[in-house]
Design an enzyme around this catalytic site. Sequence first.
Site, mmCIF file in Angstrom:
data_model
loop_
_atom_site.group_PDB
_atom_site.id
_atom_site.type_symbol
_atom_site.label_atom_id
_atom_site.label_comp_id
_atom_site.label_asym_id
_atom_site.label_seq_id
_atom_site.Cartn_x
_atom_site.Cartn_y
_atom_site.Cartn_z
ATOM 1 N N GLU A 1 -2.126 3.691 9.248
ATOM 2 C CA GLU A 1 -3.361 2.994 8.879
ATOM 3 C C GLU A 1 -4.041 2.262 10.031
ATOM 4 O O GLU A 1 -4.429 1.109 9.907
ATOM 5 C CB GLU A 1 -3.062 2.008 7.735
ATOM 6 C CG GLU A 1 -2.573 2.712 6.494
ATOM 7 C CD GLU A 1 -2.220 1.767 5.353
ATOM 8 O OE1 GLU A 1 -2.526 2.119 4.207
ATOM 9 O OE2 GLU A 1 -1.647 0.682 5.593
HETATM 10 C C1 ACM Z 1 1.970 2.991 4.267
HETATM 11 O O1 ACM Z 1 2.058 2.990 3.032
HETATM 12 N N1 ACM Z 1 0.891 2.579 4.862
HETATM 13 C C2 ACM Z 1 3.053 3.468 5.091
#
Ligand code: ACM
Length: 677
Positions: A322
Amino acid sequence: MRIRTLGSREFAWVLMGALVGMGPLWAQGDNLLPQPAKTARQEGRLAIAGSFRVALQGYVEPRLRAAGIRLVDRLAQQTGIPMDSAPLTDPAQATLVVRCDHAGEAVQSLREDESYRLEITSRQARLEAATPVGVLRGMETFLQSVRLDQDGFGVPAMTIDDKPRFPWRGLMIDVSRRWIPLPIILRNLDAMAAVKLNVLHWHLTDDQGFRVESLRFPKLHQMGSDGFYYTQQEIRDVVAYARERGIRVVPEFDVPGHITSWLVGYPELASRPGPYTVDRALGIRDPALDPTRDEVYAFLDAFIGEMVQLFPDEYFHIGGDEVTGRDWRENPRIQGFMREHGMKDHRDLQAYFNQRLLPILQKYERKMVGWDEILHPDLPKDIVVHSWRGQRSLAEAARHGYMGILSTGYYLDLMQPASLHYGVDPLGDGAAGLSESEQARILGGEACVWTENIDMENIDAADWPRSAAMAERLWSPAQVKDVDSMYRRLEVVSRQLEWMGLTHRSSSRLMLERLAGDGDPATLRRLAGALAPLNCDVRRRVHPYTSLTPLNRLVDAIPPESDAAREFDHLVKHWPANQAKIREQLSQWKQVGAEVAQLVHGSALLQEDVPVAASVSAVAEAGLQALDYLEHAKPAPKAWVAEQTALLDRAGKPQAEMWIVIVPSVRKLLQAAGAGK
Ligand code: ACM
């Protein structure tokens, strides 16, 4: 299970098992979870009494001696019978003889031999394993086998040959979003060992908290943790405690995103000028390390050099998930660097970052694990891709020669039933078309507990017993997949875990007592049986959570999965036989509306639950009316069916971040009533 004829005593067991509603499984002595690879039952049982002793033979080390003592102490606790836990050397005096062949690995790895053989006769039990870790696995099986029957405590005579299907069976705990104190980590390790999980993946840093003491860079924990962090001694203690139980500890230091807590003390590492404060907001954040500066790698080199002293595991999880790229896009110098190096987007820059990180890990003899996003053809094939975006991406990685572990389908904070996690196979779905050698690259999986909406009070309830369902998927042969059997055994394991000090049941009871104020919490327990919490991701979309929001509402107190609702659904599926029980349960749920309307006078926390309880009552009333029609064997009027269906549709929508989970079962009653059958 071998088919054979039953002796008269066993026939009595079967009968008794059926009478007390536990089914014949109990009578077969088969409450094991995970199910062993091979079990052969024999006649008879080994009695367990106060004279129980363990003898250690063959290779012996302090870890085995400690495990022998622990086994007897747990057995004494389980049975309430005082026992002498000091291990013997003379097998003649022992009830359980343990023979270990040789030492295991100095640092447990993926390749550690976890197999064991357990042979139980009416005279003695014999546990044999190549390594101490195999012995540990077999000891858990032995403890799970102990039952109370009309003759006292005992273990059924049987021979078990067991080994895991996957070598990587983990539980990830996020201690950053919410602080999770050390004793909770330790008892979760106990629970993991009980169901043969072998990796604690410790998500130690994120935007909301940096949880490890660093002597080299003390502003990391001093400024990034609100004072909530593990000292280096505590980390060493956890790693040692885990090793004693045959569990690896893989630390995660999430880079280059999810990084705010690092930047509070060291803003010079960031892609945007500081100052930074510990982030209270949740969700995906923009702060990121600046991958273009050598100082960042020098910092990471020194930091990782310090951390590998604490974490001996060969794998080092670098997160990598992310990264939004926004802070990189908005920094002209970083943009210039990207142009100069022909990088088209932030993914290329992240791949560059990972490639600079890799030699640092290699220097410290560590292999890289990271979330899906790290996958890039320039990375070597000994990295492990941790998939949270699906079996397909895991399969894709395996096809390209990478090893992988699965967490899609195992996110415990999504508050899904154990059956759902149980049904997810790392080699299922997208991975099904892989060749044998590609499949071998899929190492296993990890249950994940992200703690945005989970805290130290209810984390055990998020972890257990549902992790045990995944543990069976990863340990047992693929064909072990009977959901009813899993739930029956999960109930037994759940009770055993509570004996071990887990609070997955008691926390809910205590939290409901707090919610009830001075009122009777029994009402809330009944209400809780009709409810389940919403997926935590969805909760954050409907409520402005921060990492400091109190988690003391009904939605936080109820278990992720309602046993009462599942049992009710089972009754409804077989309704003609269960009319009285269905009526009784619905009558109880019908009361909760009025009862909670009373309770709220003594508890402000219950305000939002008054309409929820009223809806549960209305749903129960609809079910009772449906039963009336069914019992009189005449079809319910169409207008009534339409009206009640609309009511169920309304009640089926989330309220106060919870679902009324009995709605589908009542809908079945309604449909049957409408059809007159
Ligand atoms: C995640 O759920 N961002 C690893």
